[in-house]
Design an enzyme around this catalytic site. Sequence first.
Site, short mmCIF file in Angstrom:
data_model
loop_
_atom_site.label_atom_id
_atom_site.label_comp_id
_atom_site.label_asym_id
_atom_site.label_seq_id
_atom_site.Cartn_x
_atom_site.Cartn_y
_atom_site.Cartn_z
N LYS A 119 35.26 -22.62 -25.02
CA LYS A 119 36.33 -23.62 -25.07
C LYS A 119 37.62 -23.11 -25.72
O LYS A 119 38.67 -23.72 -25.57
CB LYS A 119 35.81 -24.87 -25.78
CG LYS A 119 34.63 -25.44 -24.99
CD LYS A 119 34.43 -26.87 -25.11
CE LYS A 119 33.53 -27.46 -24.02
NZ LYS A 119 32.56 -26.57 -23.36
C1 LIG Z 1 31.99 -26.77 -22.10
C2 LIG Z 1 31.10 -25.71 -21.62
C3 LIG Z 1 30.62 -25.69 -20.30
C4 LIG Z 1 30.95 -26.78 -19.29
O1 LIG Z 1 32.31 -26.77 -18.91
P1 LIG Z 1 32.92 -28.09 -18.23
O2 LIG Z 1 34.36 -27.81 -18.09
O3 LIG Z 1 32.63 -29.20 -19.21
O4 LIG Z 1 32.23 -28.29 -16.93
C5 LIG Z 1 29.79 -24.65 -19.91
N1 LIG Z 1 29.43 -23.67 -20.77
C6 LIG Z 1 29.87 -23.65 -22.05
C7 LIG Z 1 29.44 -22.55 -22.95
C8 LIG Z 1 30.71 -24.67 -22.51
O5 LIG Z 1 31.14 -24.64 -23.78
#
Ligand SMILES: *Cc1c(COP(=O)(O)O)cnc(C)c1O
Length: 408
Positions: A119
């Site tokens: 993120k």
């Molecule tokens: C947030 C996250 C996801 C999912 O991403 P989205 O945009 O919510 O679909 C997948 N893998 C990790 C490690 C994440 O932190």
Amino acid sequence: MKKEAIVLKYSSTRGNAEQLDSAQAIIRGLAADGGLFVPDAMPKVDMAFIEGLKTLSYEERAEKVLGLFLTDYTAEELSGCVTRAYGSGRFDTAKRAPVKAVGDKSVLELWHGPTSAFKDMALQLLPQLMSTALKKTGEKDEVLILVATSGDTGKAALEGFRDVPQIRIMVFYPQGGVSRIQQLQMLTQEGKNVNVTAVTGNFDDAQSGVKKIFGDEVFNEALAGKGIRLSSANSINWGRLVPQIVYYFSAYADLLSAGTIESGEAIDFTVPTGNFGDILAGFYAKCMGLPVHKLICASNANNVLTDFLRTGVYDRQRDFFKTISPSMDILISSNLERLLYHMAEDKAKVASWMQQLQQEGRYDIGSELLAKIQQTFWADWTADADTEACIADVYEKDHYVADPHTAV
Ligand SMILES: *Cc1c(COP(=O)(O)O)cnc(C)c1O
């Protein structure tokens, strides 16, 4: 010669009442009718644009791609934003988002940011875009970001927003519901504008509490009287989504440079999916002209998207599972609304599906639209046992450590 400037406006997926510049859309977060902001046209690029990215740094690539969407930001503003977000030693690798060959596949590594969370890719840039937006629109109010987190989003948001002018952030996490490392990362967060609070209850309790604050008109008016407006840092905000489009282009440019693919060759992206933000960014990249064949939507046991992409029925009335890939433990994927808008091109329909989802817990988009979506999207899911087996397998065969989300 000056290039002709194309100006993009943003409006809600559910109606056309407001036509905003991107800076205003980023400050607002959510449209007044509850819909999400989408651009009113899709910027297009050609192979020369993509080839041109090969020799550029990640920051320069970001500036080029973002400039196509954030047309009201000047080149200087965007350059400042991406430098503060990705430059000056904040990432532990010069490439920021390197592509690694693992077996006969390639892995796009998105965890080299300051909190080691995927993120970070978006939450390093969103605060810069928001703070620049406040400055350029002459907004005098302070923005208070409220975040409910099951772990990763909280620490990444705190680090991204720390000491950003005119913005404060409060994070709520479930007591005992995050890992010890995540808890320590949050509790030791530096910055004059950050606040972290544990909530008695689980993640849903924390999230319901935050939603209640957003929806409390009396409280919001009282805050407005003090010059404070509330906003959100999750991927319903366009400023959180748009940074993610960049790394699809960056990955393609790196694969070209490495000779893994030929210019114009269409590739598949498999995307671990929760709120549908990451994979939607790939969809935008494809619409813009990046040679993408399929976008493969990978889910864990919370496989509401697998069912939707196979049947056209979105049904959130099902058991919720806590899995070893917790960032994908989601039953309402907010950003799917943006895909539905771009595919159906019918805001009234989108509004009606979202109303059905809220009232009846399900909606059905019909076979025609499903077929159109299936031209680009393919979906499947995996149970925890298979995810664990995959981690072991990849480690033994390729000596690569995959986290559970990647393994899914
Ligand atoms: C947030 C996250 C996801 C999912 O991403 P989205 O945009 O919510 O679909 C997948 N893998 C990790 C490690 C994440 O932190």
